[in-house]
Design an enzyme around this catalytic site. Sequence first.
Site: not given
Length: 192
Positions: A88, A127
């Site tokens: 990342r 979500r």
Amino acid sequence: MRLIFLGPPGAGKGTQAKLLTERYGIPQLSTGDMLRTAVAQATEVGKRAKAVMDAGQLVSDEIVNEIVSDRIDAPDCAKGFILDGYPRTVPQAVALDRMLEEKGLKLDAVIELKVDETALVRRMENRVTETVAAGGTVRSDDNPEAFRRRLQEYREKTAPLSEHYARTGRLKTVDGMADVHTVTAEIEKILA
Ligand code: AP5
């Protein structure tokens, strides 16, 4: 098969990794899941990571590099693995290259899910709604403030990885705005 999924929060990395896990019989290595487990178990790593994750910031390279290096050595990774959420940062990508070289392993593909940022907040909200409806626990970083910070971290620290992998000809991009199964089909074409 050794794969990396790149993409901003909510791009569908986890969704696609799970589907491919079944298809190829290799594990999904989600650093987010591993860190959430460490937080839930209140391990030393979990205690150090909790506040950083709740704020939507990135955990230190040192912590995640070590977690991934250990995980890759597990027997279930012998046939391959799907990295979801790692690397990342550019230093993580450099560490991964070195780690794989030391272990005598090679990457097969780096797949970036391209998405329209405006859709991502909606996906995060969906979500949350679905998790609540299913009686589950909402992620502590799935709220507007932390999500904004996650996107900012992505833009500043993770987006430059595309260039890192493009330079060595390893980057493939897929339209992550299509429906889930169309995205899977596009990925499978790349891997065929
Ligand atoms: P992590 O758990 O990796 O979270 P994230 O990258 O922010 O990604 P998400 O899990 O939110 O999104 P996703 O791309 O997997 O999308 P998903 O498939 O779930 O990281 C959490 C935190 O841990 C970080 O902020 C950091 O603090 C720490 N961390 C983790 N790794 C680290 C590292 N390497 N270094 C440092 N710190 C690290 O899909 C999202 C939603 O959209 C779902 O509801 C899904 O059903 C839906 N959806 C998926 N695909 C589609 C589609 N095609 N169309 C419509 N809806 C879709």
